[in-house]
Design a protein around this motif. Structure first.
Motif, mmCIF file in Angstrom:
data_model
loop_
_atom_site.group_PDB
_atom_site.id
_atom_site.type_symbol
_atom_site.label_atom_id
_atom_site.label_comp_id
_atom_site.label_asym_id
_atom_site.label_seq_id
_atom_site.Cartn_x
_atom_site.Cartn_y
_atom_site.Cartn_z
ATOM 1 N N LYS A 123 31.788 29.298 90.421
ATOM 2 C CA LYS A 123 32.236 28.323 89.432
ATOM 3 C C LYS A 123 32.286 28.938 88.040
ATOM 4 O O LYS A 123 33.159 28.596 87.245
ATOM 5 N N ARG A 124 31.371 29.838 87.755
ATOM 6 C CA ARG A 124 31.369 30.492 86.441
ATOM 7 C C ARG A 124 32.636 31.342 86.269
ATOM 8 O O ARG A 124 33.264 31.338 85.212
ATOM 9 N N PHE A 125 33.020 32.060 87.309
ATOM 10 C CA PHE A 125 34.220 32.895 87.276
ATOM 11 C C PHE A 125 35.471 32.034 87.089
ATOM 12 O O PHE A 125 36.358 32.372 86.311
ATOM 13 N N GLU A 126 35.530 30.918 87.798
ATOM 14 C CA GLU A 126 36.662 30.009 87.660
ATOM 15 C C GLU A 126 36.723 29.427 86.249
ATOM 16 O O GLU A 126 37.806 29.272 85.678
ATOM 17 N N GLY A 127 35.584 29.119 85.675
ATOM 18 C CA GLY A 127 35.532 28.604 84.306
ATOM 19 C C GLY A 127 36.055 29.621 83.306
ATOM 20 O O GLY A 127 36.788 29.277 82.375
ATOM 21 N N ILE A 128 35.678 30.890 83.504
ATOM 22 C CA ILE A 128 36.159 31.954 82.626
ATOM 23 C C ILE A 128 37.663 32.110 82.766
ATOM 24 O O ILE A 128 38.380 32.263 81.764
ATOM 25 N N ILE A 171 39.854 29.832 83.641
ATOM 26 C CA ILE A 171 40.505 28.671 83.026
ATOM 27 C C ILE A 171 40.521 28.824 81.505
ATOM 28 O O ILE A 171 41.544 28.571 80.855
ATOM 29 N N LYS A 172 39.410 29.273 80.929
ATOM 30 C CA LYS A 172 39.363 29.478 79.482
ATOM 31 C C LYS A 172 40.348 30.558 79.054
ATOM 32 O O LYS A 172 41.041 30.408 78.037
ATOM 33 N N LEU A 173 40.452 31.637 79.808
ATOM 34 C CA LEU A 173 41.407 32.692 79.491
ATOM 35 C C LEU A 173 42.851 32.195 79.592
ATOM 36 O O LEU A 173 43.697 32.553 78.773
ATOM 37 N N ALA A 174 43.124 31.372 80.582
ATOM 38 C CA ALA A 174 44.468 30.820 80.738
ATOM 39 C C ALA A 174 44.811 29.904 79.561
ATOM 40 O O ALA A 174 45.945 29.932 79.050
ATOM 41 N N ILE A 175 43.870 29.118 79.110
ATOM 42 C CA ILE A 175 44.106 28.227 77.967
ATOM 43 C C ILE A 175 44.341 29.044 76.699
ATOM 44 O O ILE A 175 45.266 28.764 75.931
ATOM 45 N N ILE A 176 43.530 30.081 76.482
ATOM 46 C CA ILE A 176 43.708 30.945 75.317
ATOM 47 C C ILE A 176 45.063 31.624 75.372
ATOM 48 O O ILE A 176 45.777 31.698 74.359
ATOM 49 N N GLN A 177 45.464 32.101 76.544
ATOM 50 C CA GLN A 177 46.765 32.751 76.705
ATOM 51 C C GLN A 177 47.903 31.776 76.386
ATOM 52 O O GLN A 177 48.866 32.136 75.718
ATOM 53 N N PHE A 178 47.793 30.548 76.841
ATOM 54 C CA PHE A 178 48.815 29.538 76.573
ATOM 55 C C PHE A 178 48.918 29.236 75.080
ATOM 56 O O PHE A 178 50.016 29.136 74.536
ATOM 57 N N VAL A 179 47.774 29.124 74.410
ATOM 58 C CA VAL A 179 47.781 28.843 72.972
ATOM 59 C C VAL A 179 48.416 30.000 72.212
ATOM 60 O O VAL A 179 49.243 29.790 71.316
ATOM 61 N N LEU A 180 48.067 31.231 72.551
ATOM 62 C CA LEU A 180 48.649 32.392 71.876
ATOM 63 C C LEU A 180 50.152 32.497 72.146
ATOM 64 O O LEU A 180 50.913 32.857 71.247
#
Length: 58
Positions: free
Chosen positions: A2-7, A9-18
């Motif tokens: 779950k920790r890996f999946e959370g990371i 998801i956060k990376l995907a959100i950051i990538q989308f914002v950038l």
């Protein structure tokens, strides 16, 4: 796991914002000559928008 999946998801959100910020900046006509390498390569950075479009049509 779950920790890996959370990371991920956060990376995907950051990538989308950038990506969103980069697309927004590329659409700003005042900023575009400074960040778009196509304008620098084509040598049209001092032309008006109509002259610039005519250059790309050729």
């Amino acid at each position: 796991m779950k920790r890996f999946e959370g990371i991920l998801i956060k990376l995907a959100i950051i990538q989308f914002v950038l990506l969103f910020i980069a697309q927004f900046l590329m659409n700003q006509e005042e900023i575009q000559p400074y960040i778009s390498k196509v304008v620098q390569y084509e040598g049209v950075n001092k032309l008006t928008i109509t002259e610039w479009l005519e250059t790309f049509k050729q």
